[in-house]
Write a protein that holds these residues in place. Structure first.
Motif, short mmCIF file in Angstrom:
data_model
loop_
_atom_site.label_atom_id
_atom_site.label_comp_id
_atom_site.label_asym_id
_atom_site.label_seq_id
_atom_site.Cartn_x
_atom_site.Cartn_y
_atom_site.Cartn_z
N ARG A 1 4.81 -3.47 -2.87
CA ARG A 1 4.23 -3.11 -1.62
C ARG A 1 3.90 -1.77 -1.93
O ARG A 1 4.45 -0.74 -2.13
CB ARG A 1 4.98 -3.38 -0.60
N LEU A 2 2.60 -1.66 -1.13
CA LEU A 2 2.28 0.07 -0.98
C LEU A 2 3.08 0.74 0.15
O LEU A 2 3.48 0.19 1.11
CB LEU A 2 0.82 -0.07 -0.51
N GLN A 3 3.08 1.86 -0.32
CA GLN A 3 4.33 2.92 0.63
C GLN A 3 5.75 2.18 0.59
O GLN A 3 6.07 2.65 1.93
CB GLN A 3 3.58 2.96 1.82
N SER A 4 6.08 1.61 -0.15
CA SER A 4 7.36 1.22 -0.14
C SER A 4 8.52 2.36 -0.69
O SER A 4 9.64 2.25 -0.66
CB SER A 4 7.68 -0.12 -0.93
N GLY A 5 7.88 3.22 -1.48
CA GLY A 5 8.84 4.03 -1.83
C GLY A 5 9.51 3.93 -3.49
O GLY A 5 9.87 4.53 -3.87
N GLN B 1 5.84 -9.15 6.07
CA GLN B 1 5.85 -7.53 5.59
C GLN B 1 7.40 -7.10 6.02
O GLN B 1 7.91 -7.70 7.08
CB GLN B 1 4.87 -6.58 6.36
N ASP C 1 8.16 -4.40 7.53
CA ASP C 1 8.56 -3.78 8.91
C ASP C 1 8.27 -4.83 10.14
O ASP C 1 7.94 -4.50 11.37
CB ASP C 1 7.69 -2.66 9.18
#
Length: 386
Positions: free
Chosen positions: A163-167, A305, A307
């Protein structure tokens, strides 16, 4: 200065190419998988590899003979040497030869090929049976003799890294997209039968080291069998384009010695006994939220997702959702039985009663929903048992 002999150079080039092919295929230190077909760990895989090598060497010999004849003919019969082209329409002898030789080659390949097909389709007397069911996008394994059942999904670290921006950086995840939370466990030196089907769309169960793959088709059961010779971990994937997350449906097979496998079976039965006890007790809201977060991450976050924001229009948001914040009975109905005409699957037979209760409690109190509702496993069990 005398010019080098062109014929010798041509033959040397052909010999060099042949030697390079030989070294690539049989060089010391190589397992064969780096530059060749997977050797595998079953009778099927061994048969496939042998047939592949037979065909490969036949093609290599034909290639060497054809290109050698071509290069030598080009050099010896070139126009600059005063050669005149022959004038003929056909040669009956040549036509007979180049018809008989390919037929003999095809027969030589067909005999081991037929043995391989028979070996694959005609199973011996098996000692255990595993039912494999494909879902979007996970696998369910049922050990019919031992009454063991579980879902195998993409491992949490891979699921987060994709996932993008998951860290989480994919390069830092071992076996990225090729690891699961619950691998299929089998004993070595044991003939195992597989019953393969699907619940929603067509999938395909494929572990290269086994030497075969089978389609998982809704409403049909395909059979296969295997006997794994070596303990180890063998990885595969769904080999059928089954939806947008097709690439996130790996397979991990863990082969254990027989005594270790029996210990694993005993452990799984203890887990089932604990699950039965969990259904009977009352869980605190904190316990359900903690367990539900884990269930949501592996089973729900793929579509809705992490969140709860969803991916409209196919996957609606759970944050502020009229379902997640509406009557709890309707929410339970949707999770257990899914929704026709949408991507929402029926999780009633996929997850345990405790997992279902925890996931429902979590989604009704996370993402700002804060309904305060607590769904107990006992309530789910009563609904499922009718």
């Amino acid at each position: 200065m005398k010019k080098p002999n062109t014929i010798i150079i041509s033959l040397a080039a052909v010999a060099a190419v042949s030697a390079a092919c030989w070294l690539l295929l049989v060089a010391p230190g190589l397992t064969g998988n780096e530059v060749n077909m997977t050797r595998g760990v079953t009778e099927h895989a061994e048969m496939n590899y042998s047939l592949h090598m037979i065909a490969l060497w036949i093609c290599a010999v034909i290639g060497i003979l054809v290109f050698s004849a071509m290069f030598v003919s080009i050099v010896l019969h070139r126009k600059s040497r005063g050669e005149e082209p022959a004038k003929f329409t056909h040669s009956t002898k040549a036509e007979i030869v180049w018809t008989i030789i390919p037929v003999l080659i095809l027969i030589a390949i067909a005999i081991p090929g037929t043995k391989g097909v028979v070996l694959m389709e005609v199973s011996p007397e098996t000692e255990m049976t595993v039912k494999i069911t494909g879902f979007q996008w996970r696998w369910k394994y049922d050990y019919l003799e031992d009454d063991i059942s579980f879902i195998s999904s993409l491992a949490p670290d891979s699921n987060a890294a994709r996932r993008l921006q998951s860290g989480v950086v994919p390069a830092q995840v071992d076996n990225y997209l090729l690891d699961v939370d619950n691998p299929l466990v089998l004993p070595v030196d044991t003939p195992v039968k597989f019953l393969i089907t699907a619940d929603d769309v067509i999938h395909s169960w494929w572990v290269p080291d086994l030497g075969w793959k089978r389609d998982a088709v809704p409403g049909f059961i395909n059979e296969a069998w295997t006997r794994i010779r070596e303990p180890g971990i063998y990885r595969g994937q769904c080999a059928e384009l089954c939806g947008k997350d097709h690439g996130f449906m790996p397979i991990v097979l863990k082969a254990l010695p027989k005594d270790e496998y029996r210990a694993w079976v005993a452990e799984q039965k203890q887990v089932a006994a604990v699950e039965a006890e969990n259904v009977q007790r009352l869980w605190s809201r904190a316990e359900l939220m903690q367990h539900g977060e884990s269930v949501y991450a592996t089973q729900c976050a793929t579509c809705h997702q992490a969140d709860g924001s969803g991916l409209a229009p196919a996957f609606p948001a759970l944050a502020g959702s009229p379902v997640a914040m509406g009557p709890v009975e309707e929410h339970i109905e949707v999770v257990l039985n899914g929704r026709d005409g949408t991507a929402m699957q029926a999780f009633g037979e996929m997850l345990t009663v405790t997992d279902l209760a925890a996931a429902l409690t979590y989604t009704r109190n996370a993402f700002g929903n804060d309904t305060g509702d607590v769904v107990q496993p006992q309530a789910i069990a009563r609904i499922k048992n009718g």
